[in-house]
Scaffold this active site. Structure first.
Site, PDB file in Angstrom:
ATOM      1  N   PRO A 151       0.791  -1.229   0.143  1.00  0.00           N
ATOM      2  CA  PRO A 151       0.007   0.045   0.079  1.00  0.00           C
ATOM      3  C   PRO A 151       0.876   1.220   0.058  1.00  0.00           C
ATOM      4  O   PRO A 151       1.824   1.440   0.797  1.00  0.00           O
ATOM      5  CB  PRO A 151      -0.776   0.011   1.265  1.00  0.00           C
ATOM      6  CG  PRO A 151      -0.866  -1.587   1.550  1.00  0.00           C
ATOM      7  CD  PRO A 151       0.560  -2.199   1.076  1.00  0.00           C
ATOM      8  N   GLU A 152       0.613   2.055  -0.794  1.00  0.00           N
ATOM      9  CA  GLU A 152       1.291   3.604  -1.226  1.00  0.00           C
ATOM     10  C   GLU A 152      -0.108   4.464  -1.200  1.00  0.00           C
ATOM     11  O   GLU A 152      -1.062   3.831  -0.975  1.00  0.00           O
ATOM     12  CB  GLU A 152       2.010   3.776  -2.383  1.00  0.00           C
ATOM     13  CG  GLU A 152       3.219   2.692  -2.200  1.00  0.00           C
ATOM     14  CD  GLU A 152       4.232   2.825  -3.650  1.00  0.00           C
ATOM     15  OE1 GLU A 152       4.214   3.765  -4.081  1.00  0.00           O
ATOM     16  OE2 GLU A 152       4.851   1.890  -3.875  1.00  0.00           O
TER      17      GLU A 152
END
Length: 269
Positions: A2-3
């Site tokens: 996750p970014e």
DNA sequence: ACTGGTTCCTGCGAGC
DNA sequence: TGCTCGCAGGAACCAG
């Protein structure tokens, strides 16, 4: 992993499920990793916000619940009660009208409930740079910061010049801007291209739910993958042709991170 | 104030 | 088929 686009997608999908609900129970077995979560009991979730890659649940009585998904964290929601726990479930939120499951195969992610905005001990959050999709991500300060960097990619990953850029979106943005990952002291023109590239890459990634690399990595809370991988120019594409010039994409290690770039479009300075 | 290295953790895919 | 082995990496933490 996750970014910003994956965390923002998660935030948007959790919002209608969580906001306005009262936390009836928080079930987990790791009080070191999921700290002070009993403080959520009986509290209403007023809002769910995002700062960089951090999720912030705003609760009653001036409390925040900080969630960082790190590498493999994510949420699972269902319309009905879970028939069996989702794979790699680590924590479950029980609400008055449903349940939300938090999964994290590698257990790098963490939760912490603390008084509102008391983030000083989380240095990265406290010193987080501007949000790239908001007006606060102004060109001139970004150019000033980029004019001083020794290596542009590690600088982007620090979260200080801009929030939410991780390994995937750093590589993609640098490719779009045609800048080598180790470029130093960017010119005003280079910084302007990078500023535009970060905004465009992030906007397009959010629009399609982020990037899912393999079955076990990030998924949206409804179990769907994100589709931005289909638009990756360089990330996870070593040995394949550059979409711009056809040269072979290369991968090497920079500051312990797999780094992908086009040797012709992004020449080493 | 910086940089650079280590650590956390474990599923998965490649290779044999 | 089943085994081993190295890779994936955000950011806290620590040393220099």
């Amino acid at each position: 992993m996750p970014e910003l686009p994956e965390v923002e997608t998660t935030r948007r999908m959790l919002e209608p499920v969580l906001v306005g609900r009262v936390v009836r129970d928080v079930i987990h077995t790791d009080p070191e990793r999921y700290r002070n979560t009993t403080a959520m009991l009986g509290k209403q979730i007023r809002a769910i916000e995002r700062r960089g890659k951090y999720l912030i649940l705003r609760l009653d009585d001036g409390l925040d619940c900080i969630v960082h998904l790190k590498m493999t964290g994510g949420f699972r929601t269902t319309e009905l009660p879970f028939l069996e726990p989702p794979r790699f479930e680590r924590l479950r939120l029980v609400l008055h009208d449903g349940e939300v499951s938090y999964v994290d195969s590698r257990r790098f992610g963490f939760w912490e409930v603390l008084p509102r905005n008391e983030w000083a001990h989380l240095g990265t959050l406290a010193k987080m740079g501007p949000e790239p999709l908001e007006d606060e991500f102004a060109l001139e300060p970004f150019q000033a910061a980029m004019a001083k960097v020794s290596k542009v990619k590690p600088a982007l990953l620090s979260q200080k010049p801009v929030a939410g850029v991780g390994n995937i979106y750093a590589d993609e943005s640098l490719w779009h801007a045609q800048i080598h990952p180790e470029a130093s002291k960017l010119s005003a023109a280079q910084s302007k291209r990078l500023h535009t590239a970060i905004r465009e890459v992030m906007t397009r990634a959010v629009a399609v739910g982020g990037s899912t690399l393999s079955d076990n990595s990030y998924q949206q809370p409804n179990g769907e993958p994100g589709y931005f991988k289909l638009q990756h120019a360089v990330y996870d594409r070593a040995g394949q042709p550059c979409p711009r010039c056809g040269s072979t994409i290369e991968k090497y290690f920079l500051a312990q991170r797999g780094t992908h770039f086009c040797p012709r479009c992004q020449p080493k300075p």
